[in-house]
Design a protein around this motif. Structure first.
Motif, PDB file in Angstrom:
ATOM      1  N   ASP A   1      84.526  43.096  33.348  1.00  0.00           N
ATOM      2  CA  ASP A   1      85.153  43.741  32.055  1.00  0.00           C
ATOM      3  C   ASP A   1      85.938  44.816  32.175  1.00  0.00           C
ATOM      4  O   ASP A   1      87.155  44.840  31.547  1.00  0.00           O
TER       5      ASP A   1
ATOM      6  N   ASP B   1      79.907  46.061  30.456  1.00  0.00           N
ATOM      7  CA  ASP B   1      78.990  46.832  31.470  1.00  0.00           C
ATOM      8  C   ASP B   1      79.346  46.410  32.904  1.00  0.00           C
ATOM      9  O   ASP B   1      78.585  46.974  33.858  1.00  0.00           O
TER      10      ASP B   1
ATOM     11  N   ASP C   1      82.305  43.229  25.388  1.00  0.00           N
ATOM     12  CA  ASP C   1      81.460  42.369  26.112  1.00  0.00           C
ATOM     13  C   ASP C   1      79.977  42.206  25.188  1.00  0.00           C
ATOM     14  O   ASP C   1      79.892  42.781  24.411  1.00  0.00           O
TER      15      ASP C   1
ATOM     16  N   ASP D   1      76.516  40.584  26.708  1.00  0.00           N
ATOM     17  CA  ASP D   1      75.158  40.896  27.471  1.00  0.00           C
ATOM     18  C   ASP D   1      75.370  42.159  27.923  1.00  0.00           C
ATOM     19  O   ASP D   1      76.453  42.217  28.931  1.00  0.00           O
ATOM     20  N   GLY D   2      74.499  43.243  27.967  1.00  0.00           N
ATOM     21  CA  GLY D   2      74.518  44.452  28.483  1.00  0.00           C
ATOM     22  C   GLY D   2      75.395  45.344  28.005  1.00  0.00           C
ATOM     23  O   GLY D   2      75.476  46.612  28.138  1.00  0.00           O
TER      24      GLY D   2
END
Ligand SMILES: [Mg+2]
Length: 263
Positions: free
Chosen positions: A212, A207, A8, A10-11
């Motif tokens: 996810d 995250d 993933d 972002d994060g």
């Protein structure tokens, strides 16, 4: 050693506009070890060229072919199942460009539409919703790029996401959309197919537990949670079913050891 990793963005790689500590070097190290990398994000508002450019600007080595935004994944999914589709959209110009790049026909009124694709649309109007509503009522397949209710605006606030727009049409039509983004496994399946590998040969890193981790577990790859984004260790330890990660890491720097161990 596991040689195929789906991350993933972002994060996991960055937060806000800043790369997370150690993430750039970890990605570099993975590539040096011959690990194949793909990025799957529910973000449908950017073309994969824009997503790749965004992380490249932060210092991550990344090419568009490695990035599977949910607009691109949706475009590929429709191309495989209905190459002659005529698609009405509620989404950004970048999302429309992904659909056109895949060879699909994008229409602007409900009369012609066989499919309705919905993503985050900063230029949302009542007229766009009305056309999409008519098309769905007349039998066009209702597709949600993602169901993300909100997304981080700054580090402290959020703003309405694509899922909030999907919810308008779900409410008005009483039709359930076909979801493409995580927690669906469509993106993971397309990446696995592109690589020619089985789920057991892959690791999924993210995250969020409900997108996810749920997707990675449902697909059957090793699900690794990093604590640099949404979910906390307490969230992860309380999670059940497919939302329970196989491995919890404080951040991405622990990933090479997980790949080497295979767990
Ligand atoms: Mg994330």
């Amino acid at each position: 050693m596991i040689k195929h990793v789906v991350l993933d963005m972002d994060g996991v790689l960055y937060r806000g506009e800043s790369p997370l500590p150690g993430a750039i070097d970890t990605l570099k190290a993975l590539r040096q070890q011959g690990v194949q990398v793909a990025f799957i994000t529910n973000n449908a508002s950017l073309h994969r060229e824009e997503l790749a450019a965004k992380v490249s600007r932060m210092g991550f080595a990344c090419v568009p072919e490695e990035v599977w935004g949910s607009a691109y994944t949706t475009a590929l999914y429709i191309t495989k199942h209905a190459p002659e589709a005529r698609v009405l959209t509620v989404g950004t110009p970048s999302m429309i460009r992904e659909l056109r790049d895949a060879g699909l026909t994008v229409v602007s009124t409900h009369e012609d539409a066989t499919h309705v694709v919905v993503g985050l649309d900063m230029g949302l109007t009542y007229e766009k919703l009305r056309q999409a509503h008519y098309a769905i009522q007349h039998g066009a397949l209702f597709i949600a790029t993602n169901l993300d209710a909100a997304y981080p605006d700054t580090l402290t606030t959020t703003t309405p996401g694509g899922g909030a727009i999907v919810a308008v049409l779900r409410t008005s039509t009483a039709v359930e959309p076909l979801l493409i983004g995580k927690p669906q496994t469509t993106g993971l399946a397309l990446v696995a197919e592109a690589w020619g590998v089985a789920p057991a040969d892959m690791v999924g890193v993210g995250d969020r537990l409900d997108t996810d981790i749920a997707a990675a577990r449902a697909f059957g790859c090793l699900a690794v949670l990093v604590l640099t984004g949404i979910a906390t260790r307490a969230d992860a330890e309380a999670a059940t079913g497919h939302e329970r990660p196989d491995v919890i890491l404080p951040d991405l720097t622990g990933l090479p050891a997980v790949l080497a161990r295979g767990v």
